[in-house]
Design a protein around this motif. Structure first.
Motif, short mmCIF file in Angstrom:
data_model
loop_
_atom_site.label_atom_id
_atom_site.label_comp_id
_atom_site.label_asym_id
_atom_site.label_seq_id
_atom_site.Cartn_x
_atom_site.Cartn_y
_atom_site.Cartn_z
N UNK A 166 0.79 -1.17 0.01
CA UNK A 166 0.05 -0.07 -0.01
C UNK A 166 0.89 1.17 -0.05
N UNK A 167 1.90 1.22 0.61
CA UNK A 167 2.60 2.42 0.60
C UNK A 167 2.78 2.98 2.14
N UNK A 168 3.87 3.38 2.57
CA UNK A 168 3.90 3.89 3.88
C UNK A 168 3.21 5.24 4.31
N UNK A 169 2.76 5.79 3.42
CA UNK A 169 2.31 7.10 3.89
C UNK A 169 0.77 7.33 3.82
N UNK A 170 -0.11 6.38 3.45
CA UNK A 170 -1.42 6.92 3.61
C UNK A 170 -1.99 5.76 4.32
N UNK A 171 -3.08 6.07 5.17
CA UNK A 171 -4.09 5.20 6.09
C UNK A 171 -4.73 4.33 4.92
N UNK A 172 -5.43 4.81 4.11
CA UNK A 172 -6.26 3.96 3.15
C UNK A 172 -5.50 3.16 2.27
N UNK A 173 -4.44 3.68 2.06
CA UNK A 173 -3.41 2.90 1.10
C UNK A 173 -3.01 1.69 1.59
N UNK A 174 -2.79 1.61 2.89
CA UNK A 174 -2.36 0.48 3.67
C UNK A 174 -3.52 -0.65 3.59
N UNK A 175 -4.74 0.13 3.82
CA UNK A 175 -5.98 -0.91 3.65
C UNK A 175 -6.13 -1.57 2.52
N UNK A 176 -6.12 -0.82 1.41
CA UNK A 176 -6.32 -1.33 0.01
C UNK A 176 -5.09 -2.51 -0.21
N UNK A 177 -3.86 -1.87 0.29
CA UNK A 177 -2.72 -2.84 -0.15
C UNK A 177 -2.96 -4.33 0.61
N UNK A 178 -3.45 -4.06 2.00
CA UNK A 178 -3.80 -5.47 2.64
C UNK A 178 -4.85 -6.25 1.76
N UNK A 179 -5.92 -5.37 1.57
CA UNK A 179 -7.06 -6.38 0.67
C UNK A 179 -6.56 -6.81 -0.42
N UNK A 180 -5.53 -6.06 -1.25
CA UNK A 180 -4.92 -6.77 -2.32
C UNK A 180 -4.28 -7.91 -2.04
N UNK A 181 -3.46 -7.70 -1.13
CA UNK A 181 -2.64 -8.90 -0.71
C UNK A 181 -3.50 -10.15 -0.12
N UNK A 182 -4.40 -9.81 0.45
CA UNK A 182 -5.40 -10.86 1.01
C UNK A 182 -5.87 -11.62 -0.08
N UNK A 183 -6.70 -10.93 -1.23
CA UNK A 183 -6.89 -11.56 -2.18
C UNK A 183 -5.97 -12.43 -3.10
N UNK A 184 -4.79 -11.71 -3.22
CA UNK A 184 -3.85 -12.23 -4.09
C UNK A 184 -3.32 -13.72 -3.54
N UNK A 185 -3.30 -13.36 -2.08
CA UNK A 185 -2.62 -14.64 -1.38
C UNK A 185 -3.49 -15.93 -1.77
N UNK A 186 -4.74 -15.73 -1.39
CA UNK A 186 -5.56 -17.07 -1.39
C UNK A 186 -5.71 -17.53 -2.87
N UNK A 187 -5.87 -16.50 -3.79
CA UNK A 187 -5.75 -17.09 -5.29
C UNK A 187 -4.57 -17.85 -5.35
N UNK A 188 -3.41 -17.30 -4.95
CA UNK A 188 -2.21 -17.70 -5.35
C UNK A 188 -2.21 -19.18 -4.78
N UNK A 189 -2.65 -19.33 -3.64
CA UNK A 189 -2.66 -20.61 -2.78
C UNK A 189 -3.70 -21.58 -3.58
#
Lengths: 297, 394, 333
Positions: free
Chosen positions: A238-261
């Motif tokens: 998400x990038x260390x600067x923005x609060x909402x950016x981290x959330x989006x980063x997290x969600x993207x990561x969660x989705x990507x991780x499970x599809x990857x698995x």
């Protein structure tokens, strides 16, 4: 159908990663260091909720509140006794203090984990879920109420924190301090209080993530370490600067991780987070939403 | 601050200098044996992530030694136990074993919560000629690798686990395709070999091997992957916590085929973790025990645990070490009053069909085979209760 | 007195040699472990203490060295004398490969990239069964010199002692060289260093490479101490243990490493009866030393005059020179 299930799990996992990542970002913006003890704050939140609900017999809502208070308190105490003494050292300046603080957080990680192991190390514990009905059906799709709660709470929390930084005096003070600490001190901001508040807020984020996740995963002293790496990855993405950016980063990561698995290799699910960290930091260090800060020197 | 620093520094330096004391060992006829005592060294993962296989398992063996002492000991000698921690790590396990052998001068070693940690310990004990009874380390080669005159085991080895599961699956109707789900650690890989062979022997196709890690929190991806492979049964080679997660998620996502678990889990324990018998009604687990802990056959052992270690939870891992202690006690008795390591070893290999205590197997050793326990039984759920199925599905 | 002070290393090695004639196998085994950790920690000291870079991948480099050495000996029958330096070089190459992209980021990011690398290496060691034997690990046979099998702890000690002496001499040489000064320069201020003609990027890559070389050699020695390695030996906790050694002993101090390694190898053994406290003990040690004794025990002993002042020892160029002079106070807050 499968895609929907994967998405629902991925998004709720991602919210957790985003919350944990948010805690990391808060501390990083204030003090410029990664907080290795953050995973243990996640664990502390889960155990506090467990203590409140199962051991002390508090009603569910109160035990969650109890967990929030405990987590915040641990964050502030940790900052006061371990971090503050180091940052007050007069020395070469920010860079070398940072090294020391990071090592202190590593030490804290070990200490907190060891402390949790004394009463609870022998086996895992269960925290009952928030709602009596565990799954509800929306359009033929069975969704876990706990996961819905996670998403809801995360969204509310992220909005609240964004507003906090934008509108409230303390929030603006914290932002000012993270931008320029000397300037902040010059205009009379009590940077010590700001640090405490930052750690407290970060700990609350981690703790809330912990108690939300607890009914889904088992509660045990080692549960924080995995989360730490995934929170790092979410923050990187998400990038260390923005609060909402981290959330989006997290969600993207969660989705990507499970599809990857699911579609690539189940054995690689656990190193998905480190891979993301390396790829992001090598090719786009500021993440998706961060600003290009001076990363060198 | 400065004085605190001084204190810390001076005491650390003093400690440092005092560490290098190396006492000279005085050996009796055989180490660890006096007229009134026999010293047994025990090692296990008392702390750290594998602590669940530490004290609970060690106490299950120690209680046998305590009971023997209460009856006057063996040939007039009481058993003295020294316990050391390994944290399931090889360097620490080796240090613990060396300390017990060279500093505490134990007669024999009884221990090992993890297989990985015992690999160097085993080699060292053979080099030092110390008789060793393994605790719960199930890697085959620990005992089967030759030469081995000193290492014994009284717990079902990992490879037998795999064979029992494969044989059991061959008796379940309509099972032609199986997916295996398990860890990537040495515990699991001890079972994959014979499992794969056994399945091949029975003509069952192994459609995939999916990984779940020890810290598994969500099995959605794995279960969906398994479902897409369309198996008739699933084999779980995983520890209790992740197995429980897997079973819960399987029930939620509609993976309803029979599941078979290895000896590393216990059916009653899984039922407790999953919060009810429902998610487990189609689950079968290979068990090393004669009967569920609540049944009369296990009562003498449950009582013994309650007598000597009343604070210990009555759980599956509590009795994994008992059979080993029973074998050791028997061999010590047979070795007679003039106790030496050689005589102990000879007595061990003469043991045939000794009652395994809580174990389903009876213990038999020979000069060429130091694995005493070779049978386990499959347990399942029938009519809402745990039933012992034996080796065939019913 | 002067002779003692100025020849600390000589004394330490001589003492260890004499001790080996009296020690039992248990003590000798611990001494071997301690010396191995000293070699590894010297590498970490170079990158963390002298160059000020935050590399959490040290345990992974140790693992690369250990596995390279073990696999060369078991699968290709390479003699140990060749396998060990090869292991060091292999680790150094990987260190270089990691270093080149990693220098583009600093501080926080470097820490996380190296943590990520450590996790990935663990995974590779566990899953690439055909090469590494997976979680079962690799049994390392004892090296054979002149027809004698060096199996016992005392034989192993001889090998490890020689290697440790060589590596310590090498470390001294590096620190006194231009490269060593460059390390300290970038630790203290990258901008100033660059202004003075130090090629920052190249120096950082050197730091990674050399520290990885030490870790690789140390890993190879480690495989000898137990004649066995498995992936669990090289995880993040291993790196944290090494960090503790450097901090407790004293960063940027060569003697400090001996102290740190000694304490962290022997203290857990002494505390065997206080198990629950062990894990907490490590963490507390780290925190207490970082707050109260930032220059480690070596720094403390140097101040007391017990140990000779070292070149670039913490008192002059360390992180937390509490005694730094006024000019700093005017500009810093």
């Amino acid at each position: 159908m499968e895609i929907a299930i994967l998405l629902s799990v991925g998004i709720s996992n991602g919210c957790l990663y985003g919350l944990v990542g948010l805690g990391l970002v808060l501390v990083y913006n204030a003090q410029g260091i990664p907080n290795f003890a953050h995973g243990e704050l996640f664990m502390a939140g889960a155990f506090a909720a467990y203590t409140g609900n199962v051991l002390l017999g508090l009603p569910y809502g109160w035990s969650l509140l109890f967990a929030v208070v405990v987590a915040g308190a641990i964050g502030i105490i940790v900052e006061l006794i371990a971090i503050r003494p180091i940052s007050m050292h007069r020395s070469l300046g920010r860079a070398s203090n940072q090294v020391a603080i990071v090592l202190a957080t590593v030490g804290l990680m070990i200490v907190l984990k060891g402390l949790a192991r004394i009463p609870w190390g022998d086996s895992v514990r269960n925290l009952p879920p928030a709602f009596m009905t565990e799954t509800i059906s929306i359009g033929g799709l069975y969704l876990s109420t706990q996961r819905l709660l996670i998403v809801a709470v995360t969204l509310v929390l992220v909005v609240a924190i964004s507003l906090f930084f934008a509108r409230t005096a303390l929030g603006k003070t914290m932002r000012a301090t993270s931008l320029n600490i000397t300037g902040a001190k010059l205009i009379g901001i009590n940077t010590g209080h700001v640090y405490s508040a930052t750690w407290g807020l970060a700990a609350v984020c981690g703790g809330i993530a912990g108690m939300l996740a607890a009914p889904l995963i088992f509660v045990h002293p080692d549960m924080g370490t995995r989360m730490l790496l995934k929170g790092f990855a979410a923050a990187c993405l998400g990038g260390f600067g923005s609060v909402s950016g981290v959330l989006v980063g997290g969600i993207l990561m969660g989705i990507a991780e499970i599809f990857f698995g699911r579609y690539f290799a189940t054995s690689m699910i656990d190193i998905f987070a480190p891979i993301i960290i390396i790829i992001v930091l090598l090719f786009r260090p500021q993440g998706l939403f961060g600003s290009r800060q001076a990363l060198r020197v | 601050m400065k004085s605190l620093a001084k204190i810390v520094a001076t005491s650390s330096t003093a400690l440092l200098l005092s560490l290098f004391a190396a006492p000279v060992a005085v050996h009796a006829a055989d180490p660890g044996v006096t007229d009134t005592s026999i010293k047994i060294g025990m090692i296990g993962s008392l702390t750290g992530p594998a602590a669940a296989w530490g004290w609970p398992t060690i106490n299950g063996a120690k209680m046998v030694y305590d009971a023997v002492n209460a009856e006057g000991g063996i040939n007039g000698r009481k058993i003295e136990v020294v316990v050391e921690d390994t944290q399931c790590q090889a360097p620490l396990a080796l240090a613990a074993a060396k300390k017990l052998v060279h500093r505490d001068n134990v007669f024999m070693l009884h221990g090992g919560s993890c297989s990985g940690e015992m690999v160097p310990v085993r080699d060292q004990m053979i080099a030092d000629k110390v008789p060793t009874m393994l605790l719960v380390a199930t890697m085959d080669q620990l005992v089967t690798k030759k030469p081995n005159d000193y290492i014994f085991r009284a717990f079902l080895p990992g490879s037998y686990d795999g064979t029992v599961i494969a044989d059991f699956l061959s008796t379940v109707p309509k099972v032609k395709k199986v997916v295996v789900v398990g860890h990537s650690d040495e515990h699991a890989s001890a079972r994959y070999g014979t499992l794969t062979e056994g399945l091949k022997k029975h003509g069952i196709e192994m459609a995939g091997l999916e990984t779940i890690e020890v810290e598994l929190t969500d099995a959605t991806a794995q279960i969906l992957k398994v479902k897409s492979l369309n198996p008739d049964a699933v084999v779980m080679v995983a520890r209790p916590a992740p197995s429980a997660v897997f079973l819960k998620d399987a029930a939620k996502l509609g993976l309803n085929v029979p599941m078979v678990g290895a000896t590393v889990v216990d059916l009653q324990d899984l039922i407790n973790r999953a919060g009810g018998i429902e998610p487990l009604k189609n689950t079968y687990v290979v068990s090393v025990y004669k009967a569920p802990l609540s049944e009369p056959a296990m009562a003498p052992w449950v009582e013994m645990l309650g007598k000597y270690y009343p604070k210990d939870k009555v759980q599956a891992s509590a009795f994994y070490g008992t059979s080993g202690a029973l074998a050791v006690v028997e061999a010590l008795k047979r070795a007679g009053k003039d106790l030496t390591r050689e005589k102990f070893l000879k007595a061990m290999v003469d043991i045939k069909n000794l009652d395994g205590g809580p174990m389903a197997c009876s213990l038999t050793y020979s000069a060429g085979d130091h694995d005493g326990c070779k049978t386990g039984a499959v347990w399942g759920v029938r009519d809402g209760k745990i039933a012992v199925f034996g080796d065939r599905w019913k | 007195m002067h002779f003692l002070r100025n020849n600390v290393f000589l004394l330490i090695f001589a003492a260890l040699l004499v001790l080996s004639f009296f020690a039992d196998a248990y003590t000798q085994y611990l001494i071997n472990l301690m010396l191995t950790y000293i070699v590894i920690a010297q590498g970490l000291n170079l990158i963390l203490g002298f160059a000020g870079m935050f590399a959490f991948a040290h345990g992974a480099f140790m693992g690369i060295g250990a596995y390279t050495s073990a696999l060369l000996v078991t699968k290709l029958n390479v003699p140990f004398l060749i396998a060990m330096p090869t292991a060091g070089i292999a680790a150094a190459l990987v260190g270089c490969a990691i270093g080149i992209p990693a220098i583009r980021v600093s501080g926080l990011y470097l820490a996380m990239v190296t943590v990520g690398f450590s996790e990935i290496l663990q995974w590779v060691l566990k899953h690439w069964k055909s090469l590494t034997g997976g979680p079962d690990g690799v049994i390392v046979p004892a090296p054979v010199f002149f027809g004698i099998e060096f199996r016992s702890d005392f034989h192993t000690f001889a090998i490890i002692l020689v290697v440790t002496i060589l590596m310590t001499l090498l470390a001294q040489g590096i620190i006194r060289s231009r490269l060593g000064r460059a390390f300290v320069a970038i630790r203290d201020s990258e901008i100033a260093a660059q202004c003075n003609g130090v090629n920052v990027a190249r120096t950082k890559v050197f730091a990674f490479t050399i520290s990885a070389f030490y870790a690789g050699i140390g890993g190879s020695l480690f495989s000898l101490t137990q004649h066995y390695i498995n992936p669990e030996n090289f995880n993040l906790y291993q790196t944290i243990l090494q960090f503790c050694m450097v901090i407790v002993g004293g960063a940027a101090s060569l003697v400090g490493l001996f102290i740190g390694a000694a304490i962290l190898t022997w203290l857990p053994e002494l505390l065997r009866n206080a198990q629950a406290l062990q894990e907490i003990g490590y963490g507390l040690l780290l925190i207490v030393f970082v707050i109260f004794l930032p220059r480690g025990l070596a720094g403390f002993l140097i101040d007391k005059g017990i140990l000779p002042r070292e070149q670039y020892s913490p008192a002059r160029f360390g992180w937390f020179s509490a005694r730094r002079r006024a000019p700093e106070k005017a500009t810093r807050s």
